[in-house]
Design a protein around this motif. Structure first.
Motif, PDB file in Angstrom:
ATOM      1  N   GLN A   1      -9.652   7.175 -11.338  1.00  0.00           N
ATOM      2  CA  GLN A   1     -10.319   6.070 -11.093  1.00  0.00           C
ATOM      3  C   GLN A   1      -9.525   4.960 -10.165  1.00  0.00           C
ATOM      4  OE1 GLN A   1     -13.368   4.812 -11.743  1.00  0.00           O
ATOM      5  NE2 GLN A   1     -13.910   6.610 -13.252  1.00  0.00           N
ATOM      6  N   ASP A   2     -10.170   4.219  -9.543  1.00  0.00           N
ATOM      7  CA  ASP A   2      -9.634   2.858  -8.959  1.00  0.00           C
ATOM      8  C   ASP A   2      -9.640   1.670  -9.869  1.00  0.00           C
ATOM      9  OD1 ASP A   2      -9.177   4.139  -6.465  1.00  0.00           O
ATOM     10  OD2 ASP A   2     -10.557   3.535  -5.529  1.00  0.00           O
ATOM     11  N   LEU A   3      -8.480   1.098  -9.986  1.00  0.00           N
ATOM     12  CA  LEU A   3      -8.561  -0.125 -11.090  1.00  0.00           C
ATOM     13  C   LEU A   3      -8.162  -1.150 -10.231  1.00  0.00           C
ATOM     14  CD1 LEU A   3      -6.996   1.105 -14.259  1.00  0.00           C
ATOM     15  CD2 LEU A   3      -9.495   0.904 -13.749  1.00  0.00           C
ATOM     16  N   PRO A   4      -8.522  -2.615 -10.477  1.00  0.00           N
ATOM     17  CA  PRO A   4      -8.186  -3.506  -9.953  1.00  0.00           C
ATOM     18  C   PRO A   4      -7.034  -4.399 -10.919  1.00  0.00           C
ATOM     19  CG  PRO A   4     -10.368  -4.123 -11.137  1.00  0.00           C
ATOM     20  CD  PRO A   4      -9.947  -2.612 -11.306  1.00  0.00           C
TER      21      PRO A   4
ATOM     22  N   GLY B   1      -0.135   4.957 -10.972  1.00  0.00           N
ATOM     23  CA  GLY B   1      -1.227   5.249  -9.751  1.00  0.00           C
ATOM     24  C   GLY B   1      -0.550   4.533  -8.507  1.00  0.00           C
ATOM     25  N   VAL B   2      -1.242   4.518  -7.465  1.00  0.00           N
ATOM     26  CA  VAL B   2      -0.721   4.356  -5.941  1.00  0.00           C
ATOM     27  C   VAL B   2      -1.602   3.219  -5.472  1.00  0.00           C
ATOM     28  CG1 VAL B   2      -0.189   5.125  -3.888  1.00  0.00           C
ATOM     29  CG2 VAL B   2       0.230   6.605  -5.899  1.00  0.00           C
TER      30      VAL B   2
ATOM     31  N   VAL C   1       0.825  -1.252   0.072  1.00  0.00           N
ATOM     32  CA  VAL C   1       0.016  -0.021   0.059  1.00  0.00           C
ATOM     33  C   VAL C   1       0.834   1.269   0.029  1.00  0.00           C
ATOM     34  CG1 VAL C   1      -1.811   1.381   1.392  1.00  0.00           C
ATOM     35  CG2 VAL C   1      -1.913  -1.043   1.183  1.00  0.00           C
ATOM     36  N   GLY C   2       0.734   2.040  -1.062  1.00  0.00           N
ATOM     37  CA  GLY C   2       1.440   3.274  -0.932  1.00  0.00           C
ATOM     38  C   GLY C   2       2.445   3.294  -2.144  1.00  0.00           C
ATOM     39  N   ASP C   3       2.615   2.162  -2.626  1.00  0.00           N
ATOM     40  CA  ASP C   3       3.918   2.053  -3.823  1.00  0.00           C
ATOM     41  C   ASP C   3       3.337   2.633  -5.279  1.00  0.00           C
ATOM     42  OD1 ASP C   3       5.508   0.898  -1.812  1.00  0.00           O
ATOM     43  OD2 ASP C   3       5.376  -1.091  -2.625  1.00  0.00           O
ATOM     44  N   MET C   4       4.159   3.158  -5.971  1.00  0.00           N
ATOM     45  CA  MET C   4       3.533   3.609  -7.310  1.00  0.00           C
ATOM     46  C   MET C   4       3.664   2.382  -8.054  1.00  0.00           C
ATOM     47  SD  MET C   4       5.367   7.360  -7.608  1.00  0.00           S
ATOM     48  CE  MET C   4       5.017   7.268  -9.615  1.00  0.00           C
TER      49      MET C   4
ATOM     50  N   ILE D   1      -5.820  -3.023  -5.318  1.00  0.00           N
ATOM     51  CA  ILE D   1      -6.829  -1.861  -5.809  1.00  0.00           C
ATOM     52  C   ILE D   1      -5.812  -0.452  -5.964  1.00  0.00           C
ATOM     53  CG2 ILE D   1      -8.777  -0.296  -5.371  1.00  0.00           C
ATOM     54  CD1 ILE D   1      -9.406  -3.273  -5.793  1.00  0.00           C
ATOM     55  N   VAL D   2      -5.621  -0.185  -7.186  1.00  0.00           N
ATOM     56  CA  VAL D   2      -4.715   0.871  -7.560  1.00  0.00           C
ATOM     57  C   VAL D   2      -5.332   2.140  -7.991  1.00  0.00           C
ATOM     58  CG1 VAL D   2      -2.775   1.548  -8.954  1.00  0.00           C
ATOM     59  CG2 VAL D   2      -3.118  -0.743  -8.504  1.00  0.00           C
TER      60      VAL D   2
END
Length: 122
Positions: A115-118, A97-98, A86-89, A108-109
């Motif tokens: 937008q959030d993408l799976p 995204g992060v 969590v928090g990584d690019m 979940i990025v």
């Protein structure tokens, strides 16, 4: 696939899915496709009864979006590095995204377009 677990997940997705949210739409459609691929007719019928209309609504809402078309062609996006936290690019094509949340093998990025993408770890 265990019928009780699949029906419980379908019921949960039916209640929590917002068709105008790309992530929600991808997750429910991915689950639906996995159930259909089992070719377990009684299970497919039960799941279709619970979320079939919602999946059609999601497809209808997003069918013109290029990310949706990529998802429909290839399935969940693949995360090249499964050690991300969590928090990584994360970079995906021209977007960055992060990692926002990790749920089992699903990352979940949150992308730069909002937008959030799976992504699935492989």
């Amino acid at each position: 696939m265990n019928h009780k677990q699949a029906i419980a997940k379908a019921n949960s997705l039916a209640v929590s899915t917002n068709k105008e949210n790309l992530l929600d739409s991808m997750l429910i459609t991915d689950f639906f496709n996995k159930v259909m691929k089992t070719e377990d007719i009684p299970l497919c019928q039960k799941v279709h009864k619970v979320i079939g209309k919602m999946v059609v609504d999601c497809i209808s809402h997003w069918h013109r979006d290029s990310r949706w078309r990529d998802f429909m062609d290839k399935g969940l996006f693949t995360l090249d590095d499964p050690t991300k936290q969590v928090g990584d690019m994360v970079s995906f094509g021209r977007m960055v995204g992060v990692v926002r949340k990790i749920e089992g093998k699903i990352f979940i990025v949150h992308m730069t377009d909002g937008q959030d993408l799976p992504f699935i770890a492989e």
